[in-house]
Design an enzyme around this catalytic site. Sequence first.
Site, short mmCIF file in Angstrom:
data_model
loop_
_atom_site.label_atom_id
_atom_site.label_comp_id
_atom_site.label_asym_id
_atom_site.label_seq_id
_atom_site.Cartn_x
_atom_site.Cartn_y
_atom_site.Cartn_z
N ASP A 1 7.03 28.81 69.68
CA ASP A 1 8.47 28.98 69.87
C ASP A 1 8.86 30.39 69.42
O ASP A 1 7.99 31.26 69.31
CB ASP A 1 9.27 27.89 69.14
CG ASP A 1 9.09 27.92 67.63
OD1 ASP A 1 8.54 28.92 67.10
OD2 ASP A 1 9.50 26.96 66.95
N SER B 1 8.36 26.20 57.03
CA SER B 1 8.08 25.55 58.31
C SER B 1 6.67 25.81 58.83
O SER B 1 6.20 25.09 59.70
CB SER B 1 9.09 26.03 59.37
OG SER B 1 9.05 27.43 59.50
N HIS C 1 7.24 30.48 65.50
CA HIS C 1 6.03 29.83 64.99
C HIS C 1 4.83 29.94 65.92
O HIS C 1 4.99 30.01 67.14
CB HIS C 1 6.32 28.35 64.71
CG HIS C 1 7.47 28.15 63.77
ND1 HIS C 1 8.76 27.92 64.22
CD2 HIS C 1 7.52 28.16 62.41
CE1 HIS C 1 9.56 27.80 63.16
NE2 HIS C 1 8.83 27.94 62.06
#
Length: 364
Positions: A327, A38, A330
């Site tokens: 978040d 991600s 990340h």
Amino acid sequence: MKQPLCLFSVLFCVFSRFVGATTSYTWKVPAIYVFGDSTVDVGNNNYLTNSTAKANYPHYGIDFPHSRPTGRFSNGYNQIDFVAIHMGFRRSPPPYLSLNDTNNHQILKGLRGVNFASAGSGILDSTGGNIITTTQQLLYFETLRSKMMAQPNADQVAQRLSKSLFLISAGGNDAFAFFAANNSPNNSAVLLFYNTLLSKYENHIKTLYGLGARRFAVINVPAIGCVPFARVQNLTGGCINGMNQIAKGLNDAITDLFSKLAVALPGLKYSIGASYDLTLTAISNPRSFGFKDVESACCGSGKLNAQSYCTPNATYCMNRKQYLFWDLIHPTQQASKISASVFYDGPAQFVGPITYKQLVYSNN
């Protein structure tokens, strides 16, 4: 007092040259091929109907052009976008699953590149669920390469592949998964984990090498024990040192692996961006990076804004450039911008044995 001052002067020099520079799109490599999780996914998981590891809804993308959520786990661009900008591109190459006959004409010629990364994936096939494993990412690249080599001037395509950048950002999810299953692992369990993962990682690199890859840009595992998700599990709100120790050990092993492969595989060159060290340095010296909050998530809810994901109903901060984390896991767009600049042409403390810039401009 002298050490923070010295650090500030080095970082200021790097940021003033690159973060504030005017962008010009002159390609420094023919293409970029991206593999990982991600941290560099730009939307592949949007096409996975059974996956919940997606970021294609607000407030993700709030600072992306037109405030569009794209599948990036960021308020805007992520690390690969800024690496691509330093390489002369507008942003990351497109996600593999978005390709069709109308947008892959250049790609089949070995130009521009493709992003295969999938949120939730790891180096091990067992890491994650309902995602594109790294093994599958390599199979996708092999399929694409076969189509590329079937084009006229296949020799030219092969030459472009050898000059292209192969970027890998993986291992964090493997470390998370291992720690979740082994809160207090003994040395034997840790050693088995490292050996299993490194064997798989080595096979991945050798596979890419066999398919024509020669220049590898690596982003190592960050200090995962310091992300907001980890901090809220610690009663003190501090970093979880056990998680960081697993990440550091993994990074040391990956560095040793590439050093060995560079000797064994003729023409292989590599550069490793030390995300781990850069993260810890930013946490220790936030003002040197322009950050005011290096513990909380900008978008979320609850303690440290990290007890829920960044959903459309979550709250988010206004001063996003002053946050290290977007978040619960990340980085913000600003943090990604800084790290890409440092990896491209920063000090040896954060990138080695050469910089991404030196990797690109190496002669062979």
